[in-house]
Design a protein around this motif. Structure first.
Motif, short mmCIF file in Angstrom:
data_model
loop_
_atom_site.label_atom_id
_atom_site.label_comp_id
_atom_site.label_asym_id
_atom_site.label_seq_id
_atom_site.Cartn_x
_atom_site.Cartn_y
_atom_site.Cartn_z
N ASN A 1 35.44 8.93 14.69
CA ASN A 1 34.89 8.12 13.59
C ASN A 1 36.02 7.57 12.72
O ASN A 1 37.15 8.08 12.75
CB ASN A 1 33.94 8.96 12.73
N TYR A 2 35.67 6.54 11.95
CA TYR A 2 36.65 6.00 11.01
C TYR A 2 37.09 7.10 10.06
O TYR A 2 36.29 7.96 9.66
CB TYR A 2 36.04 4.85 10.19
N LEU B 1 33.83 5.13 15.55
CA LEU B 1 34.72 4.03 15.90
C LEU B 1 34.14 3.29 17.10
O LEU B 1 33.43 3.87 17.92
CB LEU B 1 36.11 4.57 16.24
N ASP C 1 44.99 11.56 15.91
CA ASP C 1 45.61 10.40 15.26
C ASP C 1 46.71 10.81 14.29
O ASP C 1 47.37 9.95 13.70
CB ASP C 1 44.55 9.54 14.53
N THR D 1 44.00 4.45 16.63
CA THR D 1 42.95 4.31 15.62
C THR D 1 43.23 5.27 14.46
O THR D 1 44.13 6.11 14.55
CB THR D 1 41.59 4.64 16.25
N GLY D 2 42.45 5.15 13.38
CA GLY D 2 42.65 6.02 12.22
C GLY D 2 44.08 5.92 11.73
O GLY D 2 44.61 4.82 11.54
N ASP E 1 42.87 3.72 21.97
CA ASP E 1 41.69 4.35 21.35
C ASP E 1 41.06 5.34 22.33
O ASP E 1 41.53 5.50 23.45
CB ASP E 1 40.68 3.27 20.92
#
Ligand SMILES: O=P(O)(O)OC[C@@H](O)[C@H]1O[C@@H](OP(=O)(O)O)[C@@H](O)[C@@H](O)[C@@H]1O
Ligand SMILES: [Mg+2]
Ligand SMILES: [Zn+2]
Length: 178
Positions: free
Chosen positions: A14-15, A30, A127, A147-148, A167
Motif C-alpha cells: 500500500n501507499y 498500490l 522499500d 515504490t513507497g 514494484d
C-alpha cells in the motif's frame, strides 16, 4: 518445499505516508499490488507480511485499526482468488529495544518458524533500508522495490546482492514466470 515470500507492507503493498497510515481509509493498495499477491498465491506461493507499526506505540492508531487494515488486505486478495498468509507486525517504538522492529530480523524468524522453513535465500521485499538489512541479517534475499520510500532507498548504500524491481507486480512476474 514451501514457496514462501515475505513482504514489507507500507510502500510495498500500500501507499506509505510520512504521516503514517492511521486508518483503513488511509490504507490504499498500490497499483497492481493486490493482483500480484493473488497471482503469487494462485501460483502456489505463500505470501507473508512483516511490518513495522510504531504508530501503535506513538498512539496514532490502535491494534483494532491495524487489524482492520489487514482484514481489508485479506478481503481484497480473496476477491482475486488468492490468500494472504501470516501477517506479523512490530507495534513498538524505536527506543523500546524490542527484537521485532526492523532492521532486526525477529519478524522474519517468526514467519520462518511458523512455516517451518529455513530463512536462507527467502525473498524479503521492502522499500526501506531497514527491510533490506533485516533480510541480510538472516541470509534472506533482500529485494528493493522503487515504490513507497524505495526510490530514496535506492540511492543509499544497499546490502550486497540486493535485487531491485520497479514494484511488487514486477517481483511477482519474476517469481511466477522464471
Ligand atoms: O514499511 P513498514 O515496515 O510496513 O511500515 C512503515 C511504517 O510503520 C512507518 O514507519 C515509520 O518509521 P518509524 O517507525 O517512525 O521509524 C515512518 O517511515 C512512516 O512513514 C511509515 O509509515
Ligand atoms: Mg515499508
Ligand atoms: Zn517490536
Amino acid at each position: 518445499m514451501l514457496k514462501l515470500l515475505i513482504l514489507d507492507r507500507d510502500g510495498v503493498i500500500n501507499y506509505d505516508s510520512d504521516a503514517y497510515i492511521k486508518s483503513v481509509e488511509e490504507w490504499i493498495p498500490l497499483p497492481g499490488a493486490i493482483e500480484a499477491i493473488a497471482q503469487l498465491s494462485k501460483a502456489g506461493w505463500t505470501v507473508a507480511v512483516a511490518t513495522n507499526q510504531s504508530g501503535i506505540a506513538r498512539g496514532y492508531y490502535d491494534i483494532a485499526t491495524l487489524d482492520a487494515m489487514h482484514a481489508r488486505l485479506r478481503t481484497l486478495v480473496a476477491e482475486q482468488g488468492g490468500e494472504v498468509g501470516l501477517v506479523v507486525y512490530c507495534p513498538h517504538g524505536p527506543d523500546e529495544g524490542c527484537d521485532c522492529r526492523k532492521p532486526k530480523p525477529g519478524m522474519l524468524k517468526t514467519i520462518a518458524e511458523h512455516y517451518k522453513v529455513p530463512l536462507a535465500g527467502i525473498w524479503f521485499v521492502g522499500d526501506s533500508l531497514g527491510d533490506l538489512e533485516a533480510a541480510k541479517a538472516v541470509d534472506s534475499q533482500p529485494v528493493l522495490v522503487k515504490t513507497g520510500k524505495g526510490d530514496k532507498t535506492q540511492a543509499k548504500n544497499l546490502p550486497v546482492g540486493t535485487l531491485i524491481f520497479d514494484d511488487l507486480a514486477a517481483v511477482a512476474a519474476e517469481l511466477i514466470h522464471h
